[in-house]
Design a protein around this motif. Structure first.
Motif, PDB file in Angstrom:
ATOM      1  N   CYS A 140       0.817  -1.220   0.000  1.00 34.75           N
ATOM      2  CA  CYS A 140       0.000   0.000   0.000  1.00 34.75           C
ATOM      3  C   CYS A 140       0.849   1.268   0.000  1.00 34.75           C
ATOM      4  N   ALA A 141       2.025   1.232   0.607  1.00 31.68           N
ATOM      5  CA  ALA A 141       2.827   2.440   0.813  1.00 31.68           C
ATOM      6  C   ALA A 141       3.854   2.714  -0.273  1.00 31.68           C
ATOM      7  N   THR A 142       4.093   1.750  -1.152  1.00 28.98           N
ATOM      8  CA  THR A 142       5.174   1.926  -2.121  1.00 28.98           C
ATOM      9  C   THR A 142       4.683   1.690  -3.541  1.00 28.98           C
ATOM     10  N   GLU A 143       5.446   2.188  -4.469  1.00 33.43           N
ATOM     11  CA  GLU A 143       5.168   1.994  -5.891  1.00 33.43           C
ATOM     12  C   GLU A 143       5.980   0.807  -6.397  1.00 33.43           C
ATOM     13  N   PRO A 144       5.465   0.084  -7.387  1.00 29.71           N
ATOM     14  CA  PRO A 144       6.270  -0.980  -7.992  1.00 29.71           C
ATOM     15  C   PRO A 144       7.591  -0.402  -8.510  1.00 29.71           C
ATOM     16  N   GLY A 145       8.662  -1.171  -8.343  1.00 29.53           N
ATOM     17  CA  GLY A 145       9.967  -0.738  -8.820  1.00 29.53           C
ATOM     18  C   GLY A 145      10.696   0.188  -7.870  1.00 29.53           C
ATOM     19  N   SER A 146      10.147   0.435  -6.695  1.00 33.34           N
ATOM     20  CA  SER A 146      10.777   1.347  -5.736  1.00 33.34           C
ATOM     21  C   SER A 146      11.489   0.594  -4.624  1.00 33.34           C
ATOM     22  N   GLY A 147      11.832  -0.647  -4.868  1.00 31.37           N
ATOM     23  CA  GLY A 147      12.454  -1.467  -3.837  1.00 31.37           C
ATOM     24  C   GLY A 147      11.443  -2.307  -3.086  1.00 31.37           C
ATOM     25  N   ARG A 148      10.189  -2.260  -3.542  1.00 30.50           N
ATOM     26  CA  ARG A 148       9.104  -2.989  -2.870  1.00 30.50           C
ATOM     27  C   ARG A 148       9.409  -4.476  -2.773  1.00 30.50           C
ATOM     28  N   ASP A 149       9.768  -5.109  -3.889  1.00 34.63           N
ATOM     29  CA  ASP A 149      10.013  -6.556  -3.877  1.00 34.63           C
ATOM     30  C   ASP A 149      11.149  -6.921  -2.939  1.00 34.63           C
ATOM     31  N   GLU A 150      12.174  -6.074  -2.869  1.00 38.07           N
ATOM     32  CA  GLU A 150      13.302  -6.338  -1.982  1.00 38.07           C
ATOM     33  C   GLU A 150      12.849  -6.280  -0.520  1.00 38.07           C
ATOM     34  N   GLN A 151      12.013  -5.280  -0.193  1.00 42.94           N
ATOM     35  CA  GLN A 151      11.519  -5.159   1.183  1.00 42.94           C
ATOM     36  C   GLN A 151      10.643  -6.348   1.548  1.00 42.94           C
ATOM     37  N   ILE A 152       9.750  -6.725   0.639  1.00 46.01           N
ATOM     38  CA  ILE A 152       8.877  -7.871   0.903  1.00 46.01           C
ATOM     39  C   ILE A 152       9.703  -9.159   0.940  1.00 46.01           C
ATOM     40  N   GLY A 153      10.743  -9.235   0.113  1.00 47.64           N
ATOM     41  CA  GLY A 153      11.640 -10.395   0.134  1.00 47.64           C
ATOM     42  C   GLY A 153      12.314 -10.569   1.479  1.00 47.64           C
ATOM     43  N   THR A 154      12.688  -9.456   2.108  1.00 45.65           N
ATOM     44  CA  THR A 154      13.299  -9.509   3.439  1.00 45.65           C
ATOM     45  C   THR A 154      12.297 -10.056   4.450  1.00 45.65           C
ATOM     46  N   ILE A 155      11.043  -9.627   4.347  1.00 45.09           N
ATOM     47  CA  ILE A 155       9.991 -10.142   5.233  1.00 45.09           C
ATOM     48  C   ILE A 155       9.806 -11.646   4.994  1.00 45.09           C
ATOM     49  N   ALA A 156       9.758 -12.045   3.726  1.00 47.78           N
ATOM     50  CA  ALA A 156       9.564 -13.465   3.392  1.00 47.78           C
ATOM     51  C   ALA A 156      10.698 -14.315   3.953  1.00 47.78           C
ATOM     52  N   LYS A 157      11.908 -13.821   3.840  1.00 50.78           N
ATOM     53  CA  LYS A 157      13.071 -14.565   4.333  1.00 50.78           C
ATOM     54  C   LYS A 157      12.950 -14.817   5.839  1.00 50.78           C
ATOM     55  N   THR A 158      12.533 -13.806   6.577  1.00 53.95           N
ATOM     56  CA  THR A 158      12.355 -13.951   8.026  1.00 53.95           C
ATOM     57  C   THR A 158      11.165 -14.851   8.330  1.00 53.95           C
ATOM     58  N   LEU A 159      10.073 -14.657   7.594  1.00 50.17           N
ATOM     59  CA  LEU A 159       8.851 -15.430   7.827  1.00 50.17           C
ATOM     60  C   LEU A 159       9.072 -16.926   7.617  1.00 50.17           C
TER      61      LEU A 159
END
Length: 182
Positions: A140-159
């Motif tokens: 909701c807070a970010t635009e595609p291509g703004s590092g969104r996938d990297e941030q979500i990837g970090t969450i996925a790695k921890t999860l």
């Protein structure tokens, strides 16, 4: 060719750089640093318990002034991206992360709310739903291509330490592509 050389000479002479945003920068591995003082020729970078001044070496490259880190550089690639490296070695890209925007998005984001509500209805998986809610807020807070996938990837790695199924627990917040890539 002579015009290209002229343009490059003008750019170097004018010493054009981006206006760097102050705040938190995060690598795709989840490592963060804080850039808190920015002026034309200096950056104050705080990371790993130390605070170091980087002064302009040339153009967009800043050199650490702390003697034991004299080999460290930071290149400003845009107002929201920096590249940190040691001379002669590969480095790491860091992207500005607006934590306040993510917090605000969590207050008004149906995707985030969906998982935060699940925390109450399925308390046995509350941590899983909290991570999914955070990923939803980032969407909701970010635009595609703004590092969104990297941030979500970090969450996925921890999860993945909590949720060991091969499938993402929240495909609308953490896609299977991101989940599988971690």
């Amino acid at each position: 060719m002579k015009y290209l050389i002229l343009i490059l000479t003008i750019l170097i002479a004018c010493n054009l750089t981006y206006a760097q945003k102050k705040g938190r920068y995060v690598s795709d591995m989840g490592i963060s640093c804080q850039i808190s003082k920015v002026d034309q020729d200096n950056l104050l970078v705080e990371a790993g318990g130390s605070s170091d001044v980087y002064e302009r070496e040339s153009g967009k490259v800043f050199k650490c002034t702390t003697p034991k880190y004299a080999n460290y550089r930071m290149r400003v690639d845009s107002e929201t991206k920096v590249y940190a490296y040691q001379v002669g070695r590969s480095g790491t890209f860091y992207t500005y992360r607006d934590d306040q925007a993510i917090a605000n998005a969590m207050m008004d984001c149906e995707l985030s709310d969906k998982y935060l509500e699940k925390m109450g209805t399925e308390p046995g998986n509350a941590q899983v739903w909290a991570f999914c809610g955070q990923a939803g807020a980032i969407i909701c807070a970010t635009e595609p291509g703004s590092g969104r996938d990297e941030q979500i990837g970090t969450i996925a790695k921890t999860l993945k330490y909590l949720y060991t199924s091969g499938q993402t627990p929240c495909a609308d917040a953490i896609s299977q592509r991101i989940w599988g890539g971690q």
